[in-house]
Design an enzyme around this catalytic site. Structure first.
Site, PDB file in Angstrom:
ATOM      1  N   SER A 117       0.838  -1.197   0.000  1.00 21.65           N
ATOM      2  CA  SER A 117       0.000   0.000   0.000  1.00 21.65           C
ATOM      3  C   SER A 117       0.878   1.255   0.000  1.00 21.65           C
ATOM      4  O   SER A 117       1.600   1.488  -0.953  1.00 21.65           O
ATOM      5  CB  SER A 117      -0.964  -0.022   1.186  1.00 21.65           C
ATOM      6  N   LYS A 169     -20.410  19.000   8.236  1.00 27.39           N
ATOM      7  CA  LYS A 169     -19.189  19.491   8.872  1.00 27.39           C
ATOM      8  C   LYS A 169     -18.640  18.478   9.874  1.00 27.39           C
ATOM      9  O   LYS A 169     -17.421  18.372  10.051  1.00 27.39           O
ATOM     10  CB  LYS A 169     -19.463  20.827   9.566  1.00 27.39           C
TER      11      LYS A 169
END
Length: 302
Positions: A117, A169
């Protein structure tokens, strides 16, 4: 001789001895490859990328110092990492690529136990990638971890009041579950990062993006499998990578090695938390503090 003349002679002798000692020390440091500005012949710089990638600052400083050393004629990345946070992996890849494109120096990557990765993302900056047959690599993909402690808080009778400027948010907050809109928004971010990863693999390995996507389903690969798919160049260990970098730099198959300079620890470093042990504890505490929000990772989740 007068007493004054003896004192002057002694002072000059001390200065001469200190000067000679300084020159000898500088020569010894250069011969050992301690990362100073003085170099004895060409050398290959060895940078060790080890463990989970959570912060790029140490590596950026190492590379900055090595670039200032005119003795450095090439680089070998010794990678043993399962990846980590997206930003540092991309930052390190970007900085290492500068060594090839701006400095014109060879860069060779050597994957040891793992280079998966984000660890593999970093290796893509190299001209050539070596891995062992049993190295763990691949795992091309993106992972988003979102902790959810809302049920636990309900059980203990604790709630968090949130005042926010817009509906999403606080998406990813551990104090409430994800909404369908949250999942869609976060999935879009993950897929954008995924496409970035695929694009880098395709460009650096000269592969078709469609072919890369077939491999980029998060699967891990052995070094031998990665060679078959064109994700690495050679089967070999760190010595093989050093020999290759030496040949590419015109230094032969047994080049001298230079490592990043070791950190000198003072009492002030310990007091301010800059010593390795205290800095590690500070990073751990910081990581725990950051766990309250989602983390985007180029990482193997085990």
């Amino acid at each position: 001789m007068s007493r004054r003349s003896n004192i002057v002679a002694l002072g000059l002798a001390i200065v001469l001895i200190m000067t000679v000692a300084g020159i000898v020390l500088a020569v010894v440091r250069a011969a050992r490859g301690d990362g100073g500005g003085l170099g004895l012949g060409g050398r290959i710089a060895l940078i060790e990328v080890d463990g989970v990638l959570g912060d790029d600052r140490k590596y950026l400083e190492q590379i900055r110092r090595l670039r200032e050393n005119r003795a450095v004629k090439g680089y070998v990345l010794a990678i043993n990492s399962p990846g980590g946070v997206v930003g540092p992996a991309q930052s390190l890849y970007r900085e290492l690529k500068r060594l090839r494109e701006e400095d014109g120096l060879p860069v060779v990557a050597s994957i040891a136990g793992a280079g998966a990765s984000g660890g593999y993302y970093v290796a893509l900056a190299a001209d050539s990638i070596f891995a062992l047959p049993g190295s763990i690599t691949g795992s091309i993909g993106v992972l988003l971890e979102v902790p959810n402690a809302s049920e636990l808080m309900d059980r203990v009778g604790v709630s968090v009041e949130v005042v926010k400027s817009a509906e999403q948010k606080d998406a990813g907050s551990p104090f409430r579950p994800l909404t369908p809109a949250d999942r869609e928004m976060l999935s879009n971010v993950v897929m954008d990062l995924y496409e970035q990863f695929v694009q880098v693999v395709a460009e650096e390995r000269n592969l078709d993006p469609g072919t890369v996507r077939e491999l980029a389903d998060g699967r891990i690969l052995s070094g031998r499998q990665a060679l078959e798919y064109g994700l690495i160049d050679r089967i070999g260990n760190l010595n093989d990578a050093l020999a290759a970098a030496g040949r590419m730099a015109g230094l032969g198959e047994r080049p001298k090695i230079i490592r990043p300079p070791r950190e000198r620890i003072t009492l002030l470093d310990v007091i301010l938390g800059r010593a390795p042990a205290t800095a590690a504890l500070a990073r751990l505490a910081h990581s725990i503090g950051e766990w309250r929000g989602p983390r985007l990772l180029f990482a193997v989740p085990y």
